[in-house]
Scaffold this active site. Structure first.
Site, PDB file in Angstrom:
ATOM      1  N   ASN A   9       0.864  -1.178   0.000  1.00  0.00           N
ATOM      2  CA  ASN A   9       0.000   0.000   0.000  1.00  0.00           C
ATOM      3  C   ASN A   9       0.902   1.230   0.000  1.00  0.00           C
ATOM      4  O   ASN A   9       1.523   1.544   1.019  1.00  0.00           O
ATOM      5  CB  ASN A   9      -0.884  -0.042   1.257  1.00  0.00           C
ATOM      6  N   LYS A  11       0.070   4.312  -0.237  1.00  0.00           N
ATOM      7  CA  LYS A  11      -0.546   5.510   0.356  1.00  0.00           C
ATOM      8  C   LYS A  11      -0.328   6.715  -0.579  1.00  0.00           C
ATOM      9  O   LYS A  11      -0.372   6.537  -1.788  1.00  0.00           O
ATOM     10  CB  LYS A  11       0.008   5.751   1.761  1.00  0.00           C
ATOM     11  N   HIS A  95      -9.309   1.139   4.838  1.00  0.00           N
ATOM     12  CA  HIS A  95      -8.032   1.302   5.545  1.00  0.00           C
ATOM     13  C   HIS A  95      -8.224   2.268   6.716  1.00  0.00           C
ATOM     14  O   HIS A  95      -9.018   3.219   6.621  1.00  0.00           O
ATOM     15  CB  HIS A  95      -6.974   1.849   4.574  1.00  0.00           C
ATOM     16  N   GLU A  97      -6.570   4.680   7.778  1.00  0.00           N
ATOM     17  CA  GLU A  97      -6.354   6.106   7.477  1.00  0.00           C
ATOM     18  C   GLU A  97      -7.595   6.712   6.820  1.00  0.00           C
ATOM     19  O   GLU A  97      -7.900   7.885   7.016  1.00  0.00           O
ATOM     20  CB  GLU A  97      -5.102   6.275   6.604  1.00  0.00           C
ATOM     21  N   GLU A 166      -5.141  -4.968  10.626  1.00  0.00           N
ATOM     22  CA  GLU A 166      -4.099  -3.964  10.823  1.00  0.00           C
ATOM     23  C   GLU A 166      -4.384  -3.178  12.101  1.00  0.00           C
ATOM     24  O   GLU A 166      -5.162  -2.204  12.080  1.00  0.00           O
ATOM     25  CB  GLU A 166      -4.071  -2.986   9.642  1.00  0.00           C
ATOM     26  N   GLY A 172       2.761   2.231  10.612  1.00  0.00           N
ATOM     27  CA  GLY A 172       3.738   3.306  10.453  1.00  0.00           C
ATOM     28  C   GLY A 172       4.475   3.676  11.723  1.00  0.00           C
ATOM     29  O   GLY A 172       5.127   4.720  11.777  1.00  0.00           O
ATOM     30  N   SER A 207       3.610  -2.134  10.206  1.00  0.00           N
ATOM     31  CA  SER A 207       5.063  -2.203  10.406  1.00  0.00           C
ATOM     32  C   SER A 207       5.684  -3.545  10.013  1.00  0.00           C
ATOM     33  O   SER A 207       6.609  -4.024  10.670  1.00  0.00           O
ATOM     34  CB  SER A 207       5.418  -1.830  11.853  1.00  0.00           C
TER      35      SER A 207
HETATM   36  P1  PGA Z   1       3.039   0.277   7.476  1.00  0.00           P
HETATM   37  O1  PGA Z   1       1.561   0.455   6.877  1.00  0.00           O
HETATM   38  O2  PGA Z   1       3.577  -1.022   6.891  1.00  0.00           O
HETATM   39  O3  PGA Z   1       3.805   1.472   6.979  1.00  0.00           O
HETATM   40  O4  PGA Z   1       2.928   0.194   8.937  1.00  0.00           O
HETATM   41  C1  PGA Z   1       0.691  -0.631   6.708  1.00  0.00           C
HETATM   42  C2  PGA Z   1      -0.604  -0.191   6.114  1.00  0.00           C
HETATM   43  O5  PGA Z   1      -1.052   0.928   6.425  1.00  0.00           O
HETATM   44  O6  PGA Z   1      -1.232  -0.918   5.345  1.00  0.00           O
END
Ligand code: PGA
Length: 249
Positions: A9, A11, A95, A97, A166, A172, A207
């Site tokens: 992803n 983003k 997601h 976010e 997640e 992140g 992560s």
């Molecule tokens: P990250 O994000 O691997 O940077 O923690 C995962 C995601 O948001 O799908």
């Protein structure tokens, strides 16, 4: 046996130029994806080029969102019809976010999942609790509700739908749950999916890096990874594909 699914992803990273650069480097590396399913989800503006340039590379292309109507007066939105038209295969829906910054609700997620499946897009539906919810001991309840209200009642199968667990606090941040704690949540989600649960892939996200991916995907109920930051680096992403491909637990 569920085939591992590795998704990236991106983003709001990588415009067209960087997307093309990544794809060319990936192709030069001649990484085989045999035995695993792999997709990358760049931003909307990179999708047309991504579909063209990743063709034949073993990587499918996904979008990070869509809107549930086919067309109409919905300023700023992109429909499943348009994604399908340009050859996108996958779409990430719900997601955290999107839920946090753009107000997405379980009900909206459900409409999006329903429409995407209707248009033959493959869906990754994301669920996961926040740090606060975890501390309050509500993690299972929250995830249960996200599945219940965002997915149950929709017709789907293992070919066209995967779930990504997640935990929001792991996205992140470099923090991850203990793989066995993630495993516990995955098995709860699987159970929640009922009869179909056994065949549906449930990915872990938050992560995931080259150094920890194996610990997650070696868990019985973890069938792949949804990778954010670490999918932006072509060497790292390739390494993670190789780890998944050659995994022996
Ligand atoms: P990250 O994000 O691997 O940077 O923690 C995962 C995601 O948001 O799908």
């Amino acid at each position: 046996m569920r085939k591992l699914l590795i998704g990236g992803n991106w983003k709001m990273y990588k415009g067209v130029e960087e997307t093309i650069k990544f794809a060319n480097l990936f192709k030069e590396k001649k990484v085989s994806t045999e035995g695993v399913d792999v997709f990358l989800a760049p931003p909307f503006t990179s999708l047309v080029d991504a579909v063209r340039i990743f063709k034949g590379s073993g990587i499918s292309v996904g979008a990070q969102n869509l809107f549930w109507e086919d067309e109409g007066a919905y300023t700023g939105e992109v429909s499943s019809v348009f994604l399908k038209e340009i050859g996108v295969d996958w779409v990430i829906i719900g997601h955290s976010e999107r839920r946090t910054y753009f107000g997405e609700t379980n009900a909206g997620v459900k409409k999006k999942v329903e429409k995407a499946l209707q248009k033959q897009l493959k869906v990754v539906i994301c669920v996961g609790e926040t740090e606060e919810e975890r501390e309050e001991g509500k993690a299972k309840e929250v995830v249960d509700k996200q599945i219940e209200e965002g997915l149950l009642g929709i017709e789907y199968d293992a070919e066209n739908l995967a779930v990504a667990y997640e935990p929001v606090w792991a996205i992140g941040t470099g923090k991850t749950p203990h793989p066995e704690d993630a495993e516990e949540m995955h098995s709860i989600i699987r159970e929640k999916l009922g009869a179909k649960g056994e065949s549906i892939r449930i990915m872990y996200g938050g992560s995931v890096k080259t150094h920890n991916i194996k610990d997650f995907i070696c868990q019985e109920n973890i069938d792949g990874a949804l990778i954010g930051g670490a999918s932006l680096d072509v060497d790292g992403f390739s390494d993670m594909i190789n780890i998944a491909k050659e995994i022996k637990c």
